[in-house]
Design a protein around this motif. Structure first.
Motif, PDB file in Angstrom:
ATOM      1  N   LEU A 343       0.063 -13.677   1.508  1.00 25.00           N
ATOM      2  CA  LEU A 343       0.236 -12.379   1.034  1.00 25.00           C
ATOM      3  C   LEU A 343      -1.016 -11.487   1.189  1.00 25.00           C
ATOM      4  O   LEU A 343      -1.283 -10.752   0.000  1.00 25.00           O
ATOM      5  CB  LEU A 343       0.857 -12.241  -0.284  1.00 25.00           C
ATOM      6  N   ARG A 344      -1.841 -11.848   2.318  1.00 24.27           N
ATOM      7  CA  ARG A 344      -3.034 -11.007   2.295  1.00 24.27           C
ATOM      8  C   ARG A 344      -3.120 -10.488   3.972  1.00 24.27           C
ATOM      9  O   ARG A 344      -2.293 -11.225   4.744  1.00 24.27           O
ATOM     10  CB  ARG A 344      -4.396 -11.879   2.112  1.00 24.27           C
ATOM     11  N   THR A 345      -3.874  -9.396   4.131  1.00 25.73           N
ATOM     12  CA  THR A 345      -3.979  -8.942   5.426  1.00 25.73           C
ATOM     13  C   THR A 345      -5.639  -9.533   5.857  1.00 25.73           C
ATOM     14  O   THR A 345      -6.248  -9.811   4.894  1.00 25.73           O
ATOM     15  CB  THR A 345      -3.729  -7.591   5.642  1.00 25.73           C
ATOM     16  N   GLY A 346      -5.782  -9.111   7.040  1.00 30.72           N
ATOM     17  CA  GLY A 346      -7.275  -9.020   7.327  1.00 30.72           C
ATOM     18  C   GLY A 346      -7.545 -10.280   8.166  1.00 30.72           C
ATOM     19  O   GLY A 346      -6.505 -10.756   9.149  1.00 30.72           O
ATOM     20  N   ALA A 347      -8.652 -11.047   7.990  1.00 29.80           N
ATOM     21  CA  ALA A 347      -8.823 -12.065   8.850  1.00 29.80           C
ATOM     22  C   ALA A 347      -7.800 -13.472   8.337  1.00 29.80           C
ATOM     23  O   ALA A 347      -7.326 -13.624   7.217  1.00 29.80           O
ATOM     24  CB  ALA A 347     -10.399 -12.710   8.650  1.00 29.80           C
ATOM     25  N   ASP A 348      -7.489 -14.157   9.318  1.00 26.55           N
ATOM     26  CA  ASP A 348      -6.409 -15.032   9.196  1.00 26.55           C
ATOM     27  C   ASP A 348      -6.815 -16.426   8.624  1.00 26.55           C
ATOM     28  O   ASP A 348      -7.022 -17.434   9.039  1.00 26.55           O
ATOM     29  CB  ASP A 348      -5.538 -15.261  10.241  1.00 26.55           C
ATOM     30  N   VAL A 349      -7.259 -16.077   7.261  1.00 32.12           N
ATOM     31  CA  VAL A 349      -7.834 -17.274   6.614  1.00 32.12           C
ATOM     32  C   VAL A 349      -6.810 -18.386   6.391  1.00 32.12           C
ATOM     33  O   VAL A 349      -7.117 -19.510   6.332  1.00 32.12           O
ATOM     34  CB  VAL A 349      -8.488 -16.876   5.312  1.00 32.12           C
ATOM     35  N   ALA A 350      -5.596 -18.006   6.220  1.00 34.35           N
ATOM     36  CA  ALA A 350      -4.471 -19.015   5.872  1.00 34.35           C
ATOM     37  C   ALA A 350      -4.251 -19.625   7.222  1.00 34.35           C
ATOM     38  O   ALA A 350      -3.675 -20.780   6.700  1.00 34.35           O
ATOM     39  CB  ALA A 350      -3.060 -18.312   5.389  1.00 34.35           C
ATOM     40  N   GLY A 351      -4.547 -19.218   8.169  1.00 33.40           N
ATOM     41  CA  GLY A 351      -4.534 -20.123   9.578  1.00 33.40           C
ATOM     42  C   GLY A 351      -5.463 -21.028   9.742  1.00 33.40           C
ATOM     43  O   GLY A 351      -5.525 -21.750  10.868  1.00 33.40           O
ATOM     44  N   ALA A 352      -6.472 -21.008   9.056  1.00 32.33           N
ATOM     45  CA  ALA A 352      -7.608 -21.961   9.247  1.00 32.33           C
ATOM     46  C   ALA A 352      -7.182 -23.329   8.849  1.00 32.33           C
ATOM     47  O   ALA A 352      -6.511 -23.870   8.299  1.00 32.33           O
ATOM     48  CB  ALA A 352      -8.625 -21.709   8.355  1.00 32.33           C
ATOM     49  N   VAL A 353      -7.814 -24.319   9.802  1.00 30.55           N
ATOM     50  CA  VAL A 353      -7.286 -25.852   9.708  1.00 30.55           C
ATOM     51  C   VAL A 353      -8.510 -26.515   8.833  1.00 30.55           C
ATOM     52  O   VAL A 353      -9.526 -26.220   8.912  1.00 30.55           O
ATOM     53  CB  VAL A 353      -7.210 -26.276  11.304  1.00 30.55           C
ATOM     54  N   ASP A 636     -17.494  -8.234   3.333  1.00 29.45           N
ATOM     55  CA  ASP A 636     -16.436  -9.351   2.952  1.00 29.45           C
ATOM     56  C   ASP A 636     -15.567  -9.547   4.024  1.00 29.45           C
ATOM     57  O   ASP A 636     -15.410 -10.619   4.446  1.00 29.45           O
ATOM     58  CB  ASP A 636     -15.954  -8.952   1.501  1.00 29.45           C
ATOM     59  N   ASP A 637     -14.787  -8.574   4.928  1.00 30.49           N
ATOM     60  CA  ASP A 637     -14.049  -8.738   5.985  1.00 30.49           C
ATOM     61  C   ASP A 637     -14.762  -9.433   7.078  1.00 30.49           C
ATOM     62  O   ASP A 637     -14.300 -10.279   7.698  1.00 30.49           O
ATOM     63  CB  ASP A 637     -13.463  -7.387   5.946  1.00 30.49           C
ATOM     64  N   ALA A 638     -15.912  -8.978   7.371  1.00 30.03           N
ATOM     65  CA  ALA A 638     -16.754  -9.362   8.507  1.00 30.03           C
ATOM     66  C   ALA A 638     -17.177 -10.988   8.096  1.00 30.03           C
ATOM     67  O   ALA A 638     -17.069 -11.762   9.019  1.00 30.03           O
ATOM     68  CB  ALA A 638     -18.144  -8.807   8.564  1.00 30.03           C
ATOM     69  N   ILE A 639     -17.411 -11.177   6.895  1.00 30.54           N
ATOM     70  CA  ILE A 639     -17.647 -12.687   6.583  1.00 30.54           C
ATOM     71  C   ILE A 639     -16.563 -13.627   6.922  1.00 30.54           C
ATOM     72  O   ILE A 639     -16.612 -14.703   7.456  1.00 30.54           O
ATOM     73  CB  ILE A 639     -18.360 -12.746   5.049  1.00 30.54           C
ATOM     74  N   LEU A 640     -15.350 -13.036   6.198  1.00 25.52           N
ATOM     75  CA  LEU A 640     -14.042 -13.824   6.635  1.00 25.52           C
ATOM     76  C   LEU A 640     -13.799 -14.098   7.921  1.00 25.52           C
ATOM     77  O   LEU A 640     -13.429 -15.212   8.222  1.00 25.52           O
ATOM     78  CB  LEU A 640     -13.040 -12.917   5.941  1.00 25.52           C
ATOM     79  N   GLN A 641     -14.074 -12.871   8.692  1.00 28.19           N
ATOM     80  CA  GLN A 641     -13.615 -12.931  10.174  1.00 28.19           C
ATOM     81  C   GLN A 641     -14.674 -13.873  10.771  1.00 28.19           C
ATOM     82  O   GLN A 641     -14.032 -14.773  11.699  1.00 28.19           O
ATOM     83  CB  GLN A 641     -13.715 -11.605  10.848  1.00 28.19           C
ATOM     84  N   ASN A 642     -15.857 -13.958  10.681  1.00 26.67           N
ATOM     85  CA  ASN A 642     -16.645 -14.903  11.175  1.00 26.67           C
ATOM     86  C   ASN A 642     -16.519 -16.234  10.792  1.00 26.67           C
ATOM     87  O   ASN A 642     -16.872 -17.421  11.357  1.00 26.67           O
ATOM     88  CB  ASN A 642     -18.225 -14.609  10.761  1.00 26.67           C
ATOM     89  N   LEU A 643     -16.016 -16.591   9.434  1.00 27.66           N
ATOM     90  CA  LEU A 643     -15.940 -17.895   9.055  1.00 27.66           C
ATOM     91  C   LEU A 643     -14.534 -18.343   9.742  1.00 27.66           C
ATOM     92  O   LEU A 643     -14.484 -19.476  10.034  1.00 27.66           O
ATOM     93  CB  LEU A 643     -15.709 -17.864   7.690  1.00 27.66           C
ATOM     94  N   VAL A 644     -13.495 -17.611   9.886  1.00 30.20           N
ATOM     95  CA  VAL A 644     -12.384 -18.101  10.615  1.00 30.20           C
ATOM     96  C   VAL A 644     -12.618 -18.252  12.031  1.00 30.20           C
ATOM     97  O   VAL A 644     -12.400 -19.170  12.442  1.00 30.20           O
ATOM     98  CB  VAL A 644     -11.222 -16.582  10.525  1.00 30.20           C
ATOM     99  N   THR A 645     -13.418 -17.519  12.633  1.00 32.57           N
ATOM    100  CA  THR A 645     -13.908 -17.810  14.196  1.00 32.57           C
ATOM    101  C   THR A 645     -14.632 -18.980  14.183  1.00 32.57           C
ATOM    102  O   THR A 645     -14.400 -19.870  14.936  1.00 32.57           O
ATOM    103  CB  THR A 645     -14.696 -16.663  14.713  1.00 32.57           C
TER     104      THR A 645
END
Length: 659
Positions: A343-353, A636-645
């Protein structure tokens, strides 16, 4: 042509069905009827605007009425009331619209749209459970407790028993087809299902839904069935009617975001062929039960088939008002975009493996299932600690979440993992008697057979955690549910409680990275919340987290900072025993936001040397950013996107064997 278009819409409206599969006495259906009647009123008004003076009369005999509102309810009294409630709503609308003119005869019709039955489970037959001797099997039903004669603690009352039922050929209950599904299904957590529903029913439910995680709350069975109905939706055009459920919206507990419930959402949202999308969600909203007076937090989700963006509303402010007020003002922030299973938007942290590099390093601590395992240092020495050879491996220091965030209790724990009952009785007879007197009576009342049989061992001894920590002089620990995400070292002699996450790393460079802004932001996004406190689930927060690749120079610098951070906090608390980690980070948070530091906060500031603490964290953040090769000023959003990538890059590397 315009009038024909409006009439066609009205016909569609009069064929639209709404199902509440846990309807109670019909509140949600009543509101749905009211709103659809208002929409019908707009249709009538528009026909008049289009020149049809007798708009209302021209629709006579074809109108929105209670036959379109379907319900399932287990309580027979509530089911009977629900249908009456719908007719009351319908008649109220009629008299508001037509004055005193009587509705067409008969005034009430029995549409039989409210079914009195179980909404999630069906079965062929049910019988009383009997054991091998033919005796009836009963269980403690959670109705009462008594005082234990030895410990004085409250334990289950052996006389409070209820019948256990066996269900033959259990299967999912069928729901009537409906265009929309709404509802507020029952909130019963997975841990309470056996007590609330009975062993037989709970086991039958799991048998009927083999794909449902056994850790999922009861409300998630309704979410699963609604999701399956929505994924069958096929939009129709012209004379071809659409099938399946167009949308569903349910109220659940806010634990929907937790891992154990999220596993129900994820397969539906990520299915490559027939995915669902969350088009509206509120992750955490106040909910007051007017009857019980209980205040809880709930989540709301609306889903439909296909790939869609949604609107995520998060509570920005709440005004509870007076106690007499029926409602409260809630202000929201709205974020458009893809809404993920957490139940969050932004970087798909929930999709990280999960990454193999982190595999097996993190674990929850032990779960005792028996308060009698905990002893004071004085009791431990009376049982032979320090005099009986080998006992030092089986009576250890013990820490839980409050010990780390508040004030340590200075308690120890008996840990007999790896020993048979005969081993304990022979080698440590005093310990055996203590556990026999203080643990076994409680275990004998437990429903789980393994807990009864292995009563001298912790209920969840975490056998996978032990080899990871074996041989390490210390390990990293963080509290599972806490306001501030902090990590610290615990000595190898300390056994962690199940409310701690133990991480089998003893390098202070990794402590620094886990204490950095980069990991804290990740953990807040990946984990759920319990009430309003962030929750650290190791499979979501630690296992997928991509550590930076560090040079020797970077690692040395991070290691020094990690040692300084751990030593600083422990030194301040040792000098000021009432100083807590929560208190220190509360003041650090105020310092960062520019709030005035005064009163008790000033005392904490001085005792904890909070400016020094802030400087250490600032240096750790800068050093971690350098290790990743990213600017220290990332949002914060950029950090999350970078970590997901980076997580995805690492997963591809690991698939090639590069760990």
């Amino acid at each position: 042509d315009a009038r024909a278009e409006v009439r066609a819409f009205h016909r569609q409206l009069c064929e639209t069905t709404v199902l509440d599969p846990a309807c109670g006495s019909g509140n949600f259906l009543y509101v749905a009827l009211e709103l659809m009647k208002r929409l019908e009123g707009e249709v009538i008004a528009l026909l008049r605007d289009l020149g049809e003076e007798q708009g209302a009369l021209s629709l006579a005999g074809h109108t929105v009425d209670p036959h379109q509102f379907l319900g399932l309810e287990l309580n027979p009294w509530a089911a009977a009331v629900a249908e009456l409630v719908l007719w009351i709503g319908y008649l109220q609308w009629h008299f508001r619209t037509h004055g005193k003119a009587s509705p067409a005869e008969p005034v009430l019709r029995d549409f039989r749209t409210i079914e009195n039955r179980d909404a999630v489970l069906d079965w062929e037959s049910r019988s009383e459970r009997r054991d091998a001797t033919g005796a009836l099997v009963t269980r403690w039903d959670g109705a009462g407790t008594v005082e234990h004669p030895v410990t004085g603690e409250r334990v289950p009352d052996p006389q409070a028993r209820t019948q256990v039922w066996d269900y033959r050929k259990p299967r999912p209950a069928k729901w009537p087809e409906a265009r929309f599904i709404v509802g507020n299904p029952p909130f019963i957590g997975a841990a309470r299902m056996r007590d609330a529903l009975g062993d037989g029913y709970t086991e039958a439910l799991w048998q009927a839904y083999p794909k449902m995680p056994r850790s999922a709350d009861l409300v998630m069975f309704w979410w699963e069935k609604a999701a399956l109905a929505a994924r069958l939706h096929k939009p129709g055009k012209g004379a071809k009617k659409s099938g399946g459920t167009r949308r569903f919206g349910l109220i659940t507990t806010n634990s929907l975001r937790q891992t154990f419930n999220r596993r129900v959402l994820e397969p539906h949202l990520s299915d490559p062929k027939t995915p669902l999308s969350l088009i509206f969600a509120i992750p955490d909203h106040p909910w007051v039960d007017a009857g019980e007076g209980a205040a809880v937090r709930i989540a709301m989700t609306v889903a439909e088939a296909g790939r869609r963006e949604g609107r995520l509303f998060t509570v920005a402010a709440e005004d509870k008002g007076s106690e007499e007020a029926e409602g409260r003002r809630v202000d929201f922030n709205m974020d458009p975009g893809t809404i993920f299973a957490n139940l969050r938007t932004g970087a798909d942290v929930a999709g990280a493996v999960a990454l193999r590099a982190n595999e097996g390093l993190g674990s929850r601590g032990v779960q005792l299932i028996g308060a009698g395992f905990i002893v004071t240092p004085e009791q431990a020495h009376a049982l032979g600690l320090g005099t009986v050879p080998g006992l030092e491996r089986h009576i250890r220091h013990y820490r839980n979440g409050r010990d780390l965030t508040a004030s340590p209790r200075d308690v120890m724990v008996i840990d007999l993992f790896g020993l048979t009952e005969a081993d304990v009785r022979r080698r440590f007879p005093a310990v055996y008697q203590h556990v026999l007197d203080n643990v076994k009576p409680e275990r004998d009342q437990n429903n789980r057979d393994s807990y009864k049989r292995n009563w001298w061992i912790h209920g969840e001894p975490r056998k996978d955690m032990r080899p990871v920590l074996e041989g390490l002089p210390r390990y990293i620990a963080t509290v599972e549910t806490t306001k501030h995400r902090t990590c610290q070292f615990l000595g190898a002699e300390t056994l962690p409680d199940n409310m701690l996450i133990a991480i089998g790393l003893d390098d202070a460079a990794q402590l620094a990275i886990l204490s950095s802004r980069f990991h804290v932001i990740w953990a807040l996004k990946a984990g759920g919340t319990l009430e309003d406190r962030p929750r650290y689930n190791k499979s979501l927060c630690f296992d997928p987290f991509p550590f930076p690749e560090t040079s020797d120079t970077q690692k040395t610098h991070l290691r020094a900072l990690g040692e300084d951070l751990d030593a600083h906090r422990k030194a301040r608390q040792a000098e000021h025993p009432k100083l807590t980690l929560t208190g220190m980070y509360n003041v650090l948070e105020k310092l960062r936001t520019g709030e005035r530091i005064e009163g008790r906060d000033r005392e904490v500031y001085d005792q904890g040397l909070i400016s020094v603490l802030r400087d250490l964290h600032d240096q750790i953040d800068a050093a971690t950013a350098e290790a990743y090769g990213w600017p220290a000023t990332l949002t914060d959003d950029a950090i999350l996107q970078n970590l997901v990538t980076l997580n995805r890059t690492r997963a591809v590397e690991e698939a090639r064997g590069e760990i």
